[in-house]
Design a protein around this motif. Structure first.
Motif, PDB file in Angstrom:
ATOM      1  N   ILE A   1       0.831  -1.204   0.000  1.00  0.00           N
ATOM      2  CA  ILE A   1       0.000   0.000   0.000  1.00  0.00           C
ATOM      3  C   ILE A   1       0.867   1.257   0.000  1.00  0.00           C
ATOM      4  O   ILE A   1       0.549   2.253  -0.673  1.00  0.00           O
ATOM      5  CB  ILE A   1      -0.962  -0.015   1.196  1.00  0.00           C
ATOM      6  N   GLN A   2       1.974   1.236   0.734  1.00  0.00           N
ATOM      7  CA  GLN A   2       2.858   2.399   0.763  1.00  0.00           C
ATOM      8  C   GLN A   2       3.428   2.706  -0.626  1.00  0.00           C
ATOM      9  O   GLN A   2       3.571   3.882  -0.997  1.00  0.00           O
ATOM     10  CB  GLN A   2       3.991   2.168   1.760  1.00  0.00           C
ATOM     11  N   GLN A   3       3.742   1.701  -1.394  1.00  0.00           N
ATOM     12  CA  GLN A   3       4.241   1.918  -2.751  1.00  0.00           C
ATOM     13  C   GLN A   3       3.129   2.374  -3.690  1.00  0.00           C
ATOM     14  O   GLN A   3       3.316   3.264  -4.522  1.00  0.00           O
ATOM     15  CB  GLN A   3       4.895   0.643  -3.292  1.00  0.00           C
ATOM     16  N   LEU A   4       1.947   1.775  -3.538  1.00  0.00           N
ATOM     17  CA  LEU A   4       0.831   2.146  -4.413  1.00  0.00           C
ATOM     18  C   LEU A   4       0.314   3.545  -4.113  1.00  0.00           C
ATOM     19  O   LEU A   4      -0.188   4.237  -5.011  1.00  0.00           O
ATOM     20  CB  LEU A   4      -0.311   1.131  -4.258  1.00  0.00           C
ATOM     21  N   GLU A   5       0.433   3.965  -2.864  1.00  0.00           N
ATOM     22  CA  GLU A   5      -0.073   5.272  -2.453  1.00  0.00           C
ATOM     23  C   GLU A   5       0.495   6.399  -3.315  1.00  0.00           C
ATOM     24  O   GLU A   5      -0.168   7.421  -3.557  1.00  0.00           O
ATOM     25  CB  GLU A   5       0.269   5.489  -0.980  1.00  0.00           C
ATOM     26  N   GLN A   6       1.707   6.231  -3.792  1.00  0.00           N
ATOM     27  CA  GLN A   6       2.341   7.264  -4.608  1.00  0.00           C
ATOM     28  C   GLN A   6       1.675   7.421  -5.983  1.00  0.00           C
ATOM     29  O   GLN A   6       1.928   8.386  -6.700  1.00  0.00           O
ATOM     30  CB  GLN A   6       3.822   6.912  -4.809  1.00  0.00           C
TER      31      GLN A   6
ATOM     32  N   THR B   1       4.455  -2.077  -8.161  1.00  0.00           N
ATOM     33  CA  THR B   1       4.387  -3.427  -7.603  1.00  0.00           C
ATOM     34  C   THR B   1       5.751  -4.120  -7.672  1.00  0.00           C
ATOM     35  O   THR B   1       6.104  -4.900  -6.767  1.00  0.00           O
ATOM     36  CB  THR B   1       3.333  -4.270  -8.325  1.00  0.00           C
ATOM     37  N   THR B   2       6.514  -3.833  -8.713  1.00  0.00           N
ATOM     38  CA  THR B   2       7.871  -4.395  -8.794  1.00  0.00           C
ATOM     39  C   THR B   2       8.744  -3.846  -7.666  1.00  0.00           C
ATOM     40  O   THR B   2       9.501  -4.584  -7.023  1.00  0.00           O
ATOM     41  CB  THR B   2       8.501  -4.081 -10.156  1.00  0.00           C
ATOM     42  N   THR B   3       8.608  -2.537  -7.420  1.00  0.00           N
ATOM     43  CA  THR B   3       9.357  -1.935  -6.308  1.00  0.00           C
ATOM     44  C   THR B   3       8.922  -2.539  -4.978  1.00  0.00           C
ATOM     45  O   THR B   3       9.758  -2.829  -4.105  1.00  0.00           O
ATOM     46  CB  THR B   3       9.129  -0.411  -6.284  1.00  0.00           C
ATOM     47  N   ALA B   4       7.630  -2.754  -4.815  1.00  0.00           N
ATOM     48  CA  ALA B   4       7.129  -3.365  -3.588  1.00  0.00           C
ATOM     49  C   ALA B   4       7.706  -4.768  -3.406  1.00  0.00           C
ATOM     50  O   ALA B   4       8.088  -5.153  -2.292  1.00  0.00           O
ATOM     51  CB  ALA B   4       5.600  -3.418  -3.620  1.00  0.00           C
ATOM     52  N   ALA B   5       7.793  -5.533  -4.497  1.00  0.00           N
ATOM     53  CA  ALA B   5       8.365  -6.882  -4.412  1.00  0.00           C
ATOM     54  C   ALA B   5       9.822  -6.827  -3.961  1.00  0.00           C
ATOM     55  O   ALA B   5      10.271  -7.632  -3.133  1.00  0.00           O
ATOM     56  CB  ALA B   5       8.243  -7.589  -5.754  1.00  0.00           C
ATOM     57  N   ASN B   6      10.578  -5.867  -4.471  1.00  0.00           N
ATOM     58  CA  ASN B   6      11.980  -5.718  -4.069  1.00  0.00           C
ATOM     59  C   ASN B   6      12.090  -5.321  -2.598  1.00  0.00           C
ATOM     60  O   ASN B   6      13.015  -5.760  -1.896  1.00  0.00           O
ATOM     61  CB  ASN B   6      12.677  -4.692  -4.955  1.00  0.00           C
ATOM     62  N   HIS B   7      11.153  -4.507  -2.123  1.00  0.00           N
ATOM     63  CA  HIS B   7      11.137  -4.152  -0.699  1.00  0.00           C
ATOM     64  C   HIS B   7      10.843  -5.387   0.159  1.00  0.00           C
ATOM     65  O   HIS B   7      11.407  -5.530   1.257  1.00  0.00           O
ATOM     66  CB  HIS B   7      10.107  -3.065  -0.436  1.00  0.00           C
ATOM     67  N   LEU B   8       9.961  -6.259  -0.324  1.00  0.00           N
ATOM     68  CA  LEU B   8       9.660  -7.483   0.414  1.00  0.00           C
ATOM     69  C   LEU B   8      10.897  -8.379   0.496  1.00  0.00           C
ATOM     70  O   LEU B   8      11.182  -8.984   1.539  1.00  0.00           O
ATOM     71  CB  LEU B   8       8.507  -8.242  -0.256  1.00  0.00           C
ATOM     72  N   ILE B   9      11.619  -8.462  -0.605  1.00  0.00           N
ATOM     73  CA  ILE B   9      12.843  -9.274  -0.624  1.00  0.00           C
ATOM     74  C   ILE B   9      13.859  -8.727   0.376  1.00  0.00           C
ATOM     75  O   ILE B   9      14.472  -9.480   1.138  1.00  0.00           O
ATOM     76  CB  ILE B   9      13.431  -9.307  -2.050  1.00  0.00           C
TER      77      ILE B   9
END
Length: 436
Positions: A51-56, A75-83
């Motif tokens: 949600i924090q990534q999508l909020e932008q 969503t790709t950036t969010a996946a990298n943050h999860l990793i």
């Protein structure tokens, strides 16, 4: 162009789980739901990061192409943050989240989806599921191996085939664009709603035409009344000005609403009392991504389940056939205790059985041709015989024949020779030989 309409977002822990791993967002142009997975804390972190990534992306885009590209990038950036989160905190390994999002661009909805949260569209008094679940059971439904109703209660319905996770830095989203119309209602929800409240009841709530906030409350209440075994998150978007926008401030609900980020709480000790067995599983993950060998095991398990189901159906069918056969046999035996007097071409005949037939199957047999000609009977007796005369027993049938003989004598003036009493089929005639 800023989206014109109204929206509402709501999230609830549910009645079983001790923390909320869902997150939801309703802004000016962006609307999203994320359902986290990964145990007690991992799901919180995953849905919050998404949600924090999508909020932008809550802004006015010049075109749908720009919105799609930005949604994929976020969503790709969010996946990298999860990793990175899983590497920095090994206890979070295996975390992931579903994502279902809409970006409104002029009169179009740009949709991105991965996992089993859902997006529905209510338009022209009809409710349509727009997204497809990325689950193991949905593959079984698509291949025709189970029905959608069976999928709702399948023991492996929580197995996700695609999800935003710490295992893939290039997630594959379903991306598409749909036109919107004034009066459209878009419902984004986690499976805490769709897994408990069926589409018929969602449609009924939509048809009430209440403001988005009250409709979302109504749907949440239905999920809670249904037991709410999982977190429930609902984002409802209404296109147009039927219900004016009450606030221009974005609404964030669920785990992502924690102001200072996600706090990882200590795991709650399991209750040992037999009065609270369900609470011991409160923090078990509601979703998980399977390994390749696990999928093979699931497929084999499903084959065994399908085989057992077929055997069960065959056994049930055999039981029904045997029951019908037994009932038919008993019914036929009963018919053979009945008699009636009728006509066979030109004479009076005693029949054993009943007058009805089942298709080509006759339920009566001729046991004696009395020799009384229909032409020799008075008209009223001949008509009765042609319609058949029901007898309570063989003796009763013989009595009827005697009355008919009297009628024949009255017409012809001749006294016919007596005939022996007929013997019912399968019964002894009371003699040791064939003579009279």
């Amino acid at each position: 162009m800023v989206f014109e309409g109204s929206s509402s977002a709501i999230s609830h822990t549910g009645k079983v789980r001790s923390n909320n791993q869902d997150s939801g967002y309703a802004g000016a142009n962006l609307f999203a739901v994320a359902d986290g997975m990964g145990g007690h804390a991992g799901g919180d972190v995953a849905s919050t990061i998404a949600i924090q990534q999508l909020e932008q992306l809550d802004q006015a885009f010049a075109s749908t192409d720009d919105a799609q590209a930005s949604l994929q990038a976020a969503t790709t950036t969010a996946a990298n943050h999860l990793i990175r989160a899983a590497k920095e905190q090994p206890e979070l390994a295996g975390l992931g989240t579903t994502v279902s999002a809409i970006i409104m661009v002029d009169d179009h909805a740009v949709i991105g989806h991965i996992g089993d949260s859902r997006i529905y569209l209510y338009r022209d008094d009809e409710l349509t599921q727009i997204t497809a679940d990325h689950t193991f059971v949905q593959r079984l439904v698509d291949s025709g191996r189970i029905t959608p109703e069976e999928a709702r209660y399948h023991p492996r319905r929580s197995v996700l085939m695609r999800v935003l996770s710490d295992m893939d830095n290039d997630p594959e989203l379903d991306m598409f664009v749909m036109p919107t119309l004034p009066g459209d209602r878009w419902l984004l929800c986690s499976d805490g709603l769709s897994g408990v409240v069926d589409e018929a009841h969602i449609l009924k709530a939509m048809r009430m035409s209440l403001p988005p906030g009250r409709t979302a409350d109504n749907l949440l209440k239905q999920a809670l009344d249904g037991g709410a075994p999982d977190n429930v998150t609902i984002v409802l978007v209404e296109v147009g000005g039927l219900h004016p926008l009450s606030s221009g401030t974005a609404t964030i609900v669920g785990a992502a609403s924690t102001p200072s980020g996600v706090l990882i709480p200590a795991a709650r000790a399991a209750r040992t009392s037999w009065l609270h067995p369900v609470r011991q599983a409160a923090n078990d993950p509601s979703h998980f991504e399977p390994a390749a060998d696990y999928l093979e095991e699931l497929i084999e398990e499903d084959r065994r389940r399908a085989k057992r189901r077929r055997i069960g159906w065959i056994a049930a069918l055999l039981v029904v056939i045997l029951a019908l056969t037994g009932a038919g046999f008993l019914a036929y035996n009963w018919t053979q205790t009945r008699y009636f007097v009728g006509a066979d071409e030109d004479s009076v005949v005693i029949f054993q059985g009943v007058q009805q037939n089942i298709g080509p199957i006759s339920l009566s047999t001729e046991i004696e041709d009395t020799g009384i000609l229909l032409a020799n009977l008075p008209p009223y007796q001949r008509s009765s015989v042609e319609r058949t005369i029901t007898a309570r027993s063989l003796a009763d049938a013989m009595a009827i024949v005697d009355r008919l003989r009297a009628g024949e004598v009255a017409v012809t003036g001749e006294t016919p020779s007596p005939t022996p009493a007929p013997t019912p089929e399968g019964a002894s005639d009371g003699t040791d030989g064939g003579g009279v």
